[in-house]
Design a protein around this motif. Structure first.
Motif, short mmCIF file in Angstrom:
data_model
loop_
_atom_site.label_atom_id
_atom_site.label_comp_id
_atom_site.label_asym_id
_atom_site.label_seq_id
_atom_site.Cartn_x
_atom_site.Cartn_y
_atom_site.Cartn_z
N LEU A 128 45.51 40.23 -6.19
CA LEU A 128 46.88 40.67 -5.98
C LEU A 128 47.86 39.52 -5.74
CD1 LEU A 128 46.10 43.70 -3.63
CD2 LEU A 128 46.53 43.76 -6.10
N VAL A 137 47.99 47.57 -6.57
CA VAL A 137 47.55 48.75 -5.84
C VAL A 137 48.22 49.97 -6.48
CG1 VAL A 137 47.56 49.93 -3.61
CG2 VAL A 137 47.27 47.45 -3.71
N VAL A 194 47.20 41.58 2.81
CA VAL A 194 46.21 42.58 2.40
C VAL A 194 45.82 43.44 3.60
CG1 VAL A 194 43.85 42.92 1.56
CG2 VAL A 194 45.34 41.25 0.44
N LEU A 223 35.78 45.68 -3.63
CA LEU A 223 36.44 44.37 -3.51
C LEU A 223 36.57 44.00 -2.04
CD1 LEU A 223 39.34 45.13 -6.00
CD2 LEU A 223 37.33 43.73 -6.48
N ASP A 253 38.65 38.93 -2.35
CA ASP A 253 38.81 39.37 -3.74
C ASP A 253 40.22 39.89 -3.98
OD1 ASP A 253 36.08 38.89 -4.28
OD2 ASP A 253 35.51 40.99 -3.87
N LEU A 254 40.71 40.69 -3.05
CA LEU A 254 42.05 41.27 -3.17
C LEU A 254 43.13 40.20 -3.09
CD1 LEU A 254 41.42 44.44 -1.00
CD2 LEU A 254 41.99 44.42 -3.45
N ILE A 263 42.81 49.81 -7.45
CA ILE A 263 43.65 48.81 -8.11
C ILE A 263 43.76 49.18 -9.58
CG2 ILE A 263 43.96 46.35 -8.59
CD1 ILE A 263 43.87 47.09 -5.55
N LEU A 283 46.43 50.90 1.25
CA LEU A 283 45.05 50.76 0.80
C LEU A 283 44.15 51.38 1.86
CD1 LEU A 283 44.71 47.06 -0.47
CD2 LEU A 283 44.29 49.14 -1.79
#
Length: 113
Positions: free
Chosen positions: A19, A56, A26, A10, A14-15, A51, A35
């Motif tokens: 999220l 997360v 992020v 990702l 995307d995150l 994820i 992460l």
């Protein structure tokens, strides 16, 4: 070297979508070891396996801290998390997803430099 074709990855955007966070949030999660990310083809990416249920994995941060304290670089941590280890019989991230947090962290500590 991280084999990017073996797992889904990702990007930060995307995150953000997944999220419901901002890009800066992020990136802060990556800086704070909540992460772990790698540059693949020049793009910062996070394994989708980190994820779980749209969040997360809470077990991830403590495991990443154990690896860092054991002397692992971020690249070494990523390689270890995604690669199959004989001591676990699977990849550490897969063991974490299966609820084997204590075992994963015990193995990580034993591998310390």
């Amino acid at each position: 070297m991280i084999a990017s074709s073996e797992r889904a990855w990702l990007t930060v955007p995307d995150l953000v979508d997944l999220l419901g966070l901002s890009q800066s949030q992020v990136r802060r999660m990556i800086e704070d070891r909540q992460l772990l990310a790698a540059r693949i083809d020049g793009v910062l990416k996070v394994p989708a396996d980190f994820i779980l249920n749209g969040e997360v994995m809470p077990e991830l941060r403590g495991t990443l801290i154990v690896l860092h304290d054991a002397g692992f670089s971020d690249a070494e941590s990523m390689t270890w998390m995604l690669g199959v280890t004989d001591l676990l019989g699977t990849a550490p991230i897969d063991a974490l997803r299966a609820g084997r947090k204590a075992e994963v962290r015990r193995v990580a500590q034993a591998l310390g430099f």
